[in-house]
Scaffold this active site. Structure first.
Site, PDB file in Angstrom:
ATOM      1  N   ASP A  13      43.812  42.160  40.055  1.00 53.68           N
ATOM      2  CA  ASP A  13      45.191  41.762  40.355  1.00 53.68           C
ATOM      3  C   ASP A  13      46.103  41.783  39.132  1.00 53.68           C
ATOM      4  OD1 ASP A  13      44.313  41.329  42.950  1.00 53.68           O
ATOM      5  OD2 ASP A  13      43.804  39.243  42.539  1.00 53.68           O
ATOM      6  N   LYS A  16      47.832  46.755  38.957  1.00 54.83           N
ATOM      7  CA  LYS A  16      47.461  48.176  38.943  1.00 54.83           C
ATOM      8  C   LYS A  16      48.319  48.980  39.917  1.00 54.83           C
ATOM      9  CE  LYS A  16      43.207  46.891  39.879  1.00 54.83           C
ATOM     10  NZ  LYS A  16      43.278  45.439  39.681  1.00 54.83           N
ATOM     11  N   GLY A  40      43.500  44.895  46.714  1.00 53.55           N
ATOM     12  CA  GLY A  40      44.827  44.794  47.320  1.00 53.55           C
ATOM     13  C   GLY A  40      45.818  45.172  46.244  1.00 53.55           C
ATOM     14  N   HIS A  41      46.363  46.371  46.331  1.00 53.13           N
ATOM     15  CA  HIS A  41      47.270  46.863  45.287  1.00 53.13           C
ATOM     16  C   HIS A  41      48.697  46.867  45.829  1.00 53.13           C
ATOM     17  CE1 HIS A  41      43.740  49.091  43.130  1.00 53.13           C
ATOM     18  NE2 HIS A  41      43.543  47.795  43.261  1.00 53.13           N
ATOM     19  N   GLN A 219      39.653  46.222  41.258  1.00 53.54           N
ATOM     20  CA  GLN A 219      39.108  45.020  40.608  1.00 53.54           C
ATOM     21  C   GLN A 219      39.426  45.071  39.106  1.00 53.54           C
ATOM     22  OE1 GLN A 219      36.630  46.777  42.958  1.00 53.54           O
ATOM     23  NE2 GLN A 219      38.008  45.691  44.306  1.00 53.54           N
ATOM     24  N   SER A 407      55.766  44.854  31.447  1.00 49.09           N
ATOM     25  CA  SER A 407      56.362  44.788  32.781  1.00 49.09           C
ATOM     26  C   SER A 407      57.022  43.427  32.965  1.00 49.09           C
ATOM     27  CB  SER A 407      55.267  45.015  33.822  1.00 49.09           C
ATOM     28  OG  SER A 407      55.786  44.870  35.112  1.00 49.09           O
TER      29      SER A 407
HETATM   30  P1  GDP Z   1      46.555  44.867  41.594  1.00 49.86           P
HETATM   31  O1  GDP Z   1      45.446  44.458  42.495  1.00 49.86           O
HETATM   32  O2  GDP Z   1      46.114  45.009  40.179  1.00 49.86           O
HETATM   33  O3  GDP Z   1      47.299  46.072  42.078  1.00 49.86           O
HETATM   34  O4  GDP Z   1      47.599  43.652  41.601  1.00 49.86           O
HETATM   35  P2  GDP Z   1      48.144  42.870  42.912  1.00 49.86           P
HETATM   36  O5  GDP Z   1      49.055  43.758  43.651  1.00 49.86           O
HETATM   37  O6  GDP Z   1      47.005  42.275  43.651  1.00 49.86           O
HETATM   38  O7  GDP Z   1      48.887  41.663  42.227  1.00 49.86           O
HETATM   39  C1  GDP Z   1      49.946  41.853  41.332  1.00 49.86           C
HETATM   40  C2  GDP Z   1      51.194  41.164  41.880  1.00 49.86           C
HETATM   41  O8  GDP Z   1      52.144  41.023  40.868  1.00 49.86           O
HETATM   42  C3  GDP Z   1      51.870  41.940  42.988  1.00 49.86           C
HETATM   43  O9  GDP Z   1      52.450  41.044  43.883  1.00 49.86           O
HETATM   44  C4  GDP Z   1      52.950  42.733  42.235  1.00 49.86           C
HETATM   45  O10 GDP Z   1      54.069  43.055  43.064  1.00 49.86           O
HETATM   46  C5  GDP Z   1      53.349  41.735  41.192  1.00 49.86           C
HETATM   47  N1  GDP Z   1      53.800  42.289  39.908  1.00 49.86           N
HETATM   48  C6  GDP Z   1      53.378  43.419  39.259  1.00 49.86           C
HETATM   49  N2  GDP Z   1      53.969  43.498  38.045  1.00 49.86           N
HETATM   50  C7  GDP Z   1      54.757  42.415  37.924  1.00 49.86           C
HETATM   51  C8  GDP Z   1      55.586  41.903  36.871  1.00 49.86           C
HETATM   52  O11 GDP Z   1      55.681  42.464  35.790  1.00 49.86           O
HETATM   53  N3  GDP Z   1      56.243  40.730  37.114  1.00 49.86           N
HETATM   54  C9  GDP Z   1      56.132  40.063  38.287  1.00 49.86           C
HETATM   55  N4  GDP Z   1      56.790  38.932  38.423  1.00 49.86           N
HETATM   56  N5  GDP Z   1      55.355  40.505  39.289  1.00 49.86           N
HETATM   57  C10 GDP Z   1      54.665  41.654  39.096  1.00 49.86           C
HETATM   58  P1  IMO Z   2      42.116  44.327  43.037  1.00 51.41           P
HETATM   59  O1  IMO Z   2      41.755  45.793  43.062  1.00 51.41           O
HETATM   60  C1  IMO Z   2      40.765  40.227  42.481  1.00 51.41           C
HETATM   61  C2  IMO Z   2      36.651  39.307  43.657  1.00 51.41           C
HETATM   62  C3  IMO Z   2      36.450  38.371  44.823  1.00 51.41           C
HETATM   63  C4  IMO Z   2      35.137  37.714  44.411  1.00 51.41           C
HETATM   64  C5  IMO Z   2      34.376  38.876  43.783  1.00 51.41           C
HETATM   65  C6  IMO Z   2      33.423  39.585  44.732  1.00 51.41           C
HETATM   66  O2  IMO Z   2      43.179  43.952  43.981  1.00 51.41           O
HETATM   67  O3  IMO Z   2      42.344  43.877  41.643  1.00 51.41           O
HETATM   68  P2  IMO Z   2      33.745  41.259  46.771  1.00 51.41           P
HETATM   69  O4  IMO Z   2      34.611  41.188  47.972  1.00 51.41           O
HETATM   70  O5  IMO Z   2      34.003  42.418  45.890  1.00 51.41           O
HETATM   71  O6  IMO Z   2      32.286  41.111  47.093  1.00 51.41           O
HETATM   72  O7  IMO Z   2      34.111  39.929  45.930  1.00 51.41           O
HETATM   73  O8  IMO Z   2      35.359  39.786  43.340  1.00 51.41           O
HETATM   74  N1  IMO Z   2      37.504  40.483  43.926  1.00 51.41           N
HETATM   75  C7  IMO Z   2      38.752  40.631  43.480  1.00 51.41           C
HETATM   76  N2  IMO Z   2      39.542  39.771  42.797  1.00 51.41           N
HETATM   77  N3  IMO Z   2      41.216  41.459  42.779  1.00 51.41           N
HETATM   78  C8  IMO Z   2      40.425  42.344  43.431  1.00 51.41           C
HETATM   79  O9  IMO Z   2      40.782  43.628  43.623  1.00 51.41           O
HETATM   80  C9  IMO Z   2      39.137  41.923  43.864  1.00 51.41           C
HETATM   81  N4  IMO Z   2      38.138  42.501  44.544  1.00 51.41           N
HETATM   82  C10 IMO Z   2      37.140  41.617  44.572  1.00 51.41           C
HETATM   83  O10 IMO Z   2      37.487  37.439  44.927  1.00 51.41           O
HETATM   84  O11 IMO Z   2      35.361  36.766  43.407  1.00 51.41           O
HETATM   85 MG    MG Z   3      45.009  42.999  43.904  1.00 49.76          MG
END
Ligand code: GDP
Ligand code: IMO
Ligand code: MG
Length: 420
Positions: A13, A16, A40-41, A219, A407
């Site tokens: 999270d 990415k 979840g991207h 991840q 960012s």
């Molecule tokens: P990922 O799994 O690495 O793609 O990240 P996620 O999408 O799960 O979580 C990142 C969250 O932060 C999302 O809701 C993005 O829209 C948000 N986000 C990304 N970059 C920034 C930033 O620079 N500032 C803020 N406030 N939010 C951001």
């Molecule tokens: P993105 O790509 C954050 C965590 C789960 C748990 C562990 C194992 O959005 O960054 P799993 O379902 O893989 O067996 O869970 O890994 N986890 C993540 N945490 N971002 C993710 O993906 C994750 N994918 C799995 O919360 O701790």
């Molecule tokens: Mg994510």
């Protein structure tokens, strides 16, 4: 040509989705190389939000091809929903999506087994319950079904054998109920209409043809099956080395490695988190950063940036450039802390690796003044407050790697390029 890589350096999270979407304007192909719908991207384009679980984050950029690589595990139901939701907003998906024939299928039994393992086995991991662990177990156990098997004349027999195996394991845990797989079988049939690919040839030929390719990790490094805080990890290798096995390219074909991290730290799920803040400060980061899981909606645990872990992640990935995300979230703090070392229970310096063996460590911090300024409108490095520049320089020095993107918000435009 070589394949550049985006690798998460923390517990996932990091942002990415935003970065892959942003950089995809410079690439012809975006390829996911591991993980599954546990990811979840999030991508935000002109106020419209997309959360992608299986489809690479180049899908929101017209003209870019997207590959689901061989080490990805695929849930046909989730993929079908994702395709429909993108098509419903006018995005052309099918001509721009290639699915590896070798990708392993997440079967209905895998999801059930995931939740049963979480309930019955000591030391809950906090899995996303998408069936990731059991699917990778079947893959390495050589019991897996792959996307290419859907086209086999004896697919139904193979599927039934897998179903019986899963039922047998489930019975061992006292679960006798039938597995409802109608929706899964329908979605799996639908999967056959997508473009299949032997990605090892596709990617290597594309490189020969001069195409620019970016590998999108899911991840993060601290969730890596080998190097994360095992067993509180995911079931795939998440580091840059996994691009080779996840796409079928040689290590010589890896280009730049971009490491992405948040200006603070979050973790969703169980397991060690040395800089965790279980207080009002942590709640403030959670609320301001909207730190709730993109896949499960669970509140993310929050804490200070951990340079010990970041240094470890840079080493494992061979990071060339760092991208720092979400610095805008920390805009109202009097003081900002940053962990620079760990102390073990014996009072001696400890390493991140010890966390995987139950070692308790205490993070040691440096403290800096906060900036108390909204950064979201800033687009030039020089316009950042000195306190932020100091924070950035401090990190760069400690991990000996330049930060080239900062960012300041989720939108594409909310980005500062630095020496890039
Ligand atoms: P990922 O799994 O690495 O793609 O990240 P996620 O999408 O799960 O979580 C990142 C969250 O932060 C999302 O809701 C993005 O829209 C948000 N986000 C990304 N970059 C920034 C930033 O620079 N500032 C803020 N406030 N939010 C951001
Ligand atoms: P993105 O790509 C954050 C965590 C789960 C748990 C562990 C194992 O959005 O960054 P799993 O379902 O893989 O067996 O869970 O890994 N986890 C993540 N945490 N971002 C993710 O993906 C994750 N994918 C799995 O919360 O701790
Ligand atoms: Mg994510």
């Amino acid at each position: 040509m070589k394949v550049d890589v985006i690798a998460g350096l923390q517990w996932g999270d990091e942002g990415k989705g935003k970065i892959v979407d942003l950089l995809s304007s410079n690439y012809d192909i975006i390829a996911r190389f591991q993980g599954g719908p546990n990811a979840g991207h999030t991508i935000i384009v002109n106020g419209t939000k997309y959360v992608l679980h299986q489809i690479p984050s180049g899908m929101t950029r017209e003209g870019v091809m997207n590959v689901i690589g061989n080490s990805v595990v695929l849930d046909p139901i989730i993929l079908q929903k994702e395709i429909s939701s993108l098509e419903n907003v006018g995005i052309e998906v099918r001509s721009r999506l290639l699915v590896s024939r070798r990708a392993n299928l997440i079967l209905p039994g895998h999801r059930l087994l995931d939740s049963i393992h979480e309930k019955n086995i000591d030391g809950k991991v906090g899995s996303t319950l998408k069936g990731i662990g059991p699917t990778y177990q079947d893959k390495t156990g050589r019991f897996g079904l792959r996307v290419g098997d859907l086209f086999s004349p004896d697919f139904k027999a193979k599927y039934n054998r897998a179903l019986e195996r899963h039922k047998c394991i489930l019975r061992g845990f006292g679960h006798e109920e039938a597995i409802d797989d109608k929706a899964w079988l329908d979605a799996a049939e639908g999967l056959k209409s997508l473009q299949m690919v032997d990605n090892e040839y596709y990617i290597n030929n594309a490189l020969k043809d001069g195409k620019k390719i970016l590998a999108e990790g899911a991840q993060g490094t601290l969730l890596d099956i080998d190097f994360g805080s095992y067993p509180y990890v995911t079931s795939s290798n998440t580091i840059s080395a996994a691009v080779c096995t996840g796409l079928g390219i040689s290590p010589k074909k890896i280009g730049k490695v971009f490491g992405i991290f948040k200006a603070y730290a979050t973790r969703v799920g169980d397991g060690p988190f040395p800089t965790e803040l279980n207080d009002a400060m942590g709640e403030n980061l959670r609320q301001k950063g909207h730190e709730f899981g993109s896949t499960t909606g669970r509140p993310r645990r929050t804490g200070w940036l951990d340079l010990k872990a970041l240094e470890y992640a840079c080493m494992l990935n061979g990071v060339d450039e760092l991208f720092m995300m979400k610095i805008d979230v920390m805009n109202d703090l009097d003081e900002v802390k940053i962990a620079t070392s760990y102390k073990g229970m014996d009072g001696k310096n400890a390493e991140f690796a010890g966390l995987a063996f139950g070692e308790n460590v205490e993070a040691q911090y440096s403290s800096m003044p906060g900036w108390k300024q909204d950064l979201t409108a800033i687009r030039e490095f020089n316009e950042l407050p000195e306190t932020v520049k100091n924070y950035i320089t401090y990190i760069e020095k400690q991990v000996n790697t330049p930060i080239s993107i900062i960012s300041v918000g989720p939108e594409r435009s909310e980005t500062i390029y630095h020496n890039r």
